[in-house]
Design an enzyme around this catalytic site. Structure first.
Site, PDB file in Angstrom:
ATOM      1  N   SER A 194       6.311   1.126  -5.983  1.00 30.48           N
ATOM      2  CA  SER A 194       6.951   0.113  -6.831  1.00 30.48           C
ATOM      3  C   SER A 194       6.003  -1.048  -7.119  1.00 30.48           C
ATOM      4  O   SER A 194       6.160  -1.762  -8.115  1.00 30.48           O
ATOM      5  CB  SER A 194       8.243  -0.394  -6.188  1.00 30.48           C
ATOM      6  N   VAL A 244       7.267  -3.307   1.118  1.00 34.63           N
ATOM      7  CA  VAL A 244       8.333  -3.735   0.204  1.00 34.63           C
ATOM      8  C   VAL A 244       9.039  -2.492  -0.326  1.00 34.63           C
ATOM      9  O   VAL A 244       8.500  -1.761  -1.142  1.00 34.63           O
ATOM     10  CB  VAL A 244       7.772  -4.566  -0.966  1.00 34.63           C
ATOM     11  N   HIS A 270       0.755  -3.363   0.845  1.00 34.54           N
ATOM     12  CA  HIS A 270       1.746  -4.183   0.154  1.00 34.54           C
ATOM     13  C   HIS A 270       2.846  -3.325  -0.470  1.00 34.54           C
ATOM     14  O   HIS A 270       3.978  -3.784  -0.615  1.00 34.54           O
ATOM     15  CB  HIS A 270       1.073  -5.038  -0.921  1.00 34.54           C
ATOM     16  N   ASN A 330       1.443 -11.139  -4.239  1.00 33.02           N
ATOM     17  CA  ASN A 330       0.705 -10.013  -4.812  1.00 33.02           C
ATOM     18  C   ASN A 330      -0.240 -10.436  -5.936  1.00 33.02           C
ATOM     19  O   ASN A 330      -0.813  -9.592  -6.629  1.00 33.02           O
ATOM     20  CB  ASN A 330       1.677  -8.956  -5.349  1.00 33.02           C
ATOM     21  N   ARG A 358      -5.279  -2.703   0.785  1.00 33.90           N
ATOM     22  CA  ARG A 358      -4.241  -3.741   0.720  1.00 33.90           C
ATOM     23  C   ARG A 358      -3.117  -3.340  -0.235  1.00 33.90           C
ATOM     24  O   ARG A 358      -1.938  -3.631   0.015  1.00 33.90           O
ATOM     25  CB  ARG A 358      -4.881  -5.056   0.267  1.00 33.90           C
ATOM     26  N   ASP A 363     -15.315  -2.066  11.074  1.00 37.30           N
ATOM     27  CA  ASP A 363     -15.723  -2.014  12.467  1.00 37.30           C
ATOM     28  C   ASP A 363     -14.850  -2.932  13.318  1.00 37.30           C
ATOM     29  O   ASP A 363     -13.812  -3.403  12.851  1.00 37.30           O
ATOM     30  CB  ASP A 363     -17.208  -2.373  12.596  1.00 37.30           C
ATOM     31  N   PRO A 415       3.894  -9.760   5.544  1.00 37.88           N
ATOM     32  CA  PRO A 415       3.343 -10.766   6.455  1.00 37.88           C
ATOM     33  C   PRO A 415       2.602 -11.835   5.655  1.00 37.88           C
ATOM     34  O   PRO A 415       1.968 -11.534   4.642  1.00 37.88           O
ATOM     35  CB  PRO A 415       2.362  -9.953   7.314  1.00 37.88           C
ATOM     36  N   HIS A 473      -8.397  -6.309   8.246  1.00 40.74           N
ATOM     37  CA  HIS A 473      -9.085  -7.518   7.787  1.00 40.74           C
ATOM     38  C   HIS A 473     -10.568  -7.513   8.177  1.00 40.74           C
ATOM     39  O   HIS A 473     -11.275  -8.475   7.924  1.00 40.74           O
ATOM     40  CB  HIS A 473      -8.401  -8.767   8.347  1.00 40.74           C
ATOM     41  N   THR A 474     -11.010  -6.418   8.769  1.00 42.25           N
ATOM     42  CA  THR A 474     -12.434  -6.248   9.030  1.00 42.25           C
ATOM     43  C   THR A 474     -13.216  -6.113   7.725  1.00 42.25           C
ATOM     44  O   THR A 474     -14.429  -6.287   7.696  1.00 42.25           O
ATOM     45  CB  THR A 474     -12.695  -5.019   9.937  1.00 42.25           C
TER      46      THR A 474
END
Length: 322
Positions: free
Chosen positions: A73, A67, A63, A88, A59, A245, A155, A185-186
């Site tokens: 950054s 940006v 992120h 964040n 993540r 998965d 998003p 997101h698994t």
């Protein structure tokens, strides 16, 4: 004729310079050959202590890239930085990047960028959770200006597919990339504050989000009570939260996605077909398909807005500018 040959030579030289300033495999082969081993060691060490750091590192890279591009950054600390923005607030894994950077500075001072460490750490985190590996193109340099205001490019959990599509398209990413990358997101968790509004008063008449399956709705309401702790964290994948998965896509198909933005992927004909292709019925085949597509989308994302050549800088400490 001579002038034509000269022009061709100039164009060839320019093309070579442009290529040499871009990302490439083996970028540090002659300057810091142990870079990948050092980053992998730092990630492995952190993962052994706490496996939940893996989705955090993935993540963190995402992120960063959304940006101002993949230029680290997001790692800068201090007032009015990206790191302090609401979106964040729950980022983690900074200490892993710092550990790798301190080792790299000892081995190869002033050579490896923090943005390249982020890209490598994200790949290694996916591998440690059972996901695919890929060759990470390197050569990024670190940005000089953080921008908290640009965090709106990320998003959000409440985004419709149209908004998600626009945010990804603005970065040169397709619907295929959108669904594939959100498939991250698994693994990982989210806070109840991003879920509770779906469960009790979604339509302002006391009803829940109708796209949630009834059986899963009761589970979510139990995990995130209406007046419960909004900071409590719950799995994004109800079945295999620690395994990279295709279970996530089955959840979207079955109305079991935790985030509204994820469930909305089933309501758009184009994104729905991509989810279907990943979810399907044959577990082995589908796992291989997602494993094949995810690296390609990660490579594309990892090239967003990169600074190379003489642009930017190579930070000595990832959380502060030189």
């Amino acid at each position: 004729m001579a002038s034509f040959v000269y022009s061709v030579m100039i164009l060839f030289a320019m093309a070579h310079v442009i290529q040499s300033q871009g990302l490439q495999k083996g970028f540090y082969s002659g300057t810091c050959s142990k870079v990948e081993n050092i980053v992998k060691s730092s990630v492995q060490k952190a993962f052994n202590k706490d496996s939940t750091v893996a989705p955090g590192l993935l993540r963190l890279h995402f992120h960063d890239c959304f940006v101002q591009g993949c230029e680290a950054s997001v790692l800068i600390s201090g007032a009015s930085t990206e790191r302090t923005a609401f979106a964040n607030a729950n980022l983690r894994g900074f200490e892993v990047i710092d550990d790798a950077k301190s080792q790299l500075e000892a081995a190869c001072p002033g050579v490896v960028s923090c943005s390249d460490i982020l890209a490598l750490a994200a790949r290694d985190a996916v591998v440690l959770t059972g996901g695919p590996s890929w060759s990470v193109e390197l050569g990024r340099r670190d940005g000089r200006v953080p921008s908290a205001s640009d965090v709106s490019n990320l998003p959000a959990p409440t985004d419709s597919v149209a908004v998600q599509r626009q945010k990804f398209s603005d970065k040169g990413l397709t619907d295929q990339d959108l669904v594939t990358l959100i498939g991250a997101h698994t693994i990982g968790r989210t806070a109840c504050q991003f879920v509770q509004y779906r469960l009790f008063n979604f339509t302002a008449t006391g009803n829940a989000d109708p796209s949630i399956s009834p059986s899963f709705l009761s589970q979510l309401q139990s995990l995130c009570p209406q007046n419960g702790d909004s900071s409590k964290r719950i799995p994004l994948d109800k079945d295999t939260e620690n395994k990279f998965d295709v279970s996530y896509f089955k959840n979207v198909r079955d109305g079991n996605a935790v985030l509204e933005s994820d469930q909305r992927l089933w309501g758009d004909s184009n994104t729905k077909s991509i989810v279907q292709n990943y979810a399907g019925t044959i577990r082995g085949l589908l796992g291989l398909r997602f494993d094949f597509e995810f690296p390609k989308s990660m490579v594309k994302m990892g090239a967003i807005g990169v600074q190379t050549g003489s642009q930017g800088q190579i930070r000595k400490i990832c959380s502060q500018f030189n």
